[in-house]
Design an enzyme around this catalytic site. Sequence first.
Site, PDB file in Angstrom:
ATOM      1  N   HIS A 122      -7.810   1.870   1.471  1.00 35.78           N
ATOM      2  CA  HIS A 122      -7.969   1.256   2.859  1.00 35.78           C
ATOM      3  C   HIS A 122      -8.746   2.409   3.897  1.00 35.78           C
ATOM      4  O   HIS A 122      -8.460   2.986   4.739  1.00 35.78           O
ATOM      5  CB  HIS A 122      -6.471   1.315   3.427  1.00 35.78           C
ATOM      6  CG  HIS A 122      -6.361   0.292   4.617  1.00 35.78           C
ATOM      7  ND1 HIS A 122      -5.159  -0.394   4.820  1.00 35.78           N
ATOM      8  CD2 HIS A 122      -7.002   0.235   5.466  1.00 35.78           C
ATOM      9  CE1 HIS A 122      -5.397  -1.141   5.771  1.00 35.78           C
ATOM     10  NE2 HIS A 122      -6.391  -0.729   6.358  1.00 35.78           N
TER      11      HIS A 122
ATOM     12  N   GLU B 262       0.844  -1.307   0.141  1.00 37.20           N
ATOM     13  CA  GLU B 262      -0.061  -0.049   0.159  1.00 37.20           C
ATOM     14  C   GLU B 262       0.968   1.215   0.022  1.00 37.20           C
ATOM     15  O   GLU B 262       1.753   1.473   0.829  1.00 37.20           O
ATOM     16  CB  GLU B 262      -0.925   0.033   1.219  1.00 37.20           C
ATOM     17  CG  GLU B 262      -1.988  -1.299   0.975  1.00 37.20           C
ATOM     18  CD  GLU B 262      -2.904  -1.138   2.262  1.00 37.20           C
ATOM     19  OE1 GLU B 262      -2.829  -0.209   3.241  1.00 37.20           O
ATOM     20  OE2 GLU B 262      -3.789  -1.926   2.236  1.00 37.20           O
TER      21      GLU B 262
END
Length: 525
Positions: free
Chosen positions: A277, A259
């Site tokens: 997220h 990420e």
Amino acid sequence: MRVLALDGVDARGLAALREAGLEVTTSGKMEEEELKEAIRDCEALIVRSGTRVTAAAINAAKKLKIIARAGVGTDNIDVAAATERGIVVVNAPEGNTIAAAEHTIAMMLALARNIPQASAALKQGRWEKKKFVGVELRGKTLGIIGLGKIGREVARRARGLEMKVVAFDPYVDSEQAARLEVELVPLETLLAGADFVTVHLPLTKDTRHLLDREKLGLMKQGARVLNVARGGIIDEGALYEALKAGHLAGAALDVFEEEPPGQSPLLELENVIVTPHLGASTREAQVAVAVEVAGDVIRCLQGEPVLNAVNIPVVRGHLAEVLHPYLQLAEKLGSFLSQLMESPILTAEICFNGELAGYDLAPLTSSFLKGLLRPLLAEAVNYVNAPLVAKKRGIRIREKKSPEMEYFANLISVQVQGRRESHRLAGTVNQAGEPRLVNLDGYSVDTIPTGHLLVIPHLDRPRIIGPVALAIGDHGVNIAAMQVGRRERGGQAVMLISVDSEVPRAALDAIRQVDGVLDVRYISL
């Protein structure tokens, strides 16, 4: 006392800190060098997910007593470094449960009705009604992998949408599932029958790539999969192949193995919807987690027990000196047994023999339960809530004490019982303060409970140890130590092998093929 709050912690949590008389400094995300300077004279640090709290930063802090994560995960905090320095690490395990569950339902609806794709097309001037025909959720089967707090809230909401809900969770009994109107099924059955599959698990060595090429291949043609838990539970390469081939109709991802995901090929597929997220990103959740961790910061700095410690229990005075080495031992015993069991745990017993029996051993029992439960549950388990979590999961706990000594001045013996199996483990602390395993299922052993371990029950006969060692070495894994315990010559025995790195599944399969090997279990401590 000074508190440094980073990454945009909600103002209501900061207000609570100031009302308690603490001096609060705020900032955005900090890199390591800036953080090292900023926390040098702070007693408390609060972060969200942006700032990485490294060992170097922790070691630069001269007065730090507590690090708080305003959220569930502590992936961005070097918990081991904090523990070594005696710094309490806390999180907020309750605050974002509803937010994550609602985001899962939102992603499922968007996936079913192609909402992001249709919105993007219309904004580009294309009116494409026929292209974006969706499916209804009513009457469809939702498969939930992991029936913890978030999984249960997802199940409740799915039932409200008139979906049939099935779940896989080997640590939830049928009575608990029935109260949620959820049917417990094996993982393979869930994958073969579900129209939508959603995962709600922690990321561990056992759950990494749980949905790999083989498991995704078991899913029914045209099914859809969601991940609003942790990146890495779904093998992204295998998912791309299944989507590209048309086996799966779509995927909704809030989390990724890396990420941000960068140039992931999944982002190129029109039948994949993604969010950055956002599972816990609601105003209500951010307020809740900020207030929750502020309370623990205040309690810690006022010398009171914290509620959500993830690394060390709070034990003070002379008792701390006596129990400290046994706290780690108890937790290791619990984690070892948890990973050894293949069926749900129904009862857990911990027995203290020797000088320990004269003390209040509640912290040791909590440490054991924390170790036992953490590998199993998606929700956060700590030293304070472990007994309550065990009770809610239907695990019966028994604690025994005896001043009698056998071979050791102090001995902790633990046993867990499931429907189909039970295991026993005993450990002690040597004169150097190091924890040792001294008995496993009745076999005498002497092993340091740390790192990567292989437990290999086998028949006591020649030509077993060598082939096992070859199977391990052939997969690039180095053996650090090995020993064998047996009760009688020619009977059953157990091999305990310490290795220097993670053991791939292929190595475990190769060990199982060795003639005379009865089983193999990989333990990570």
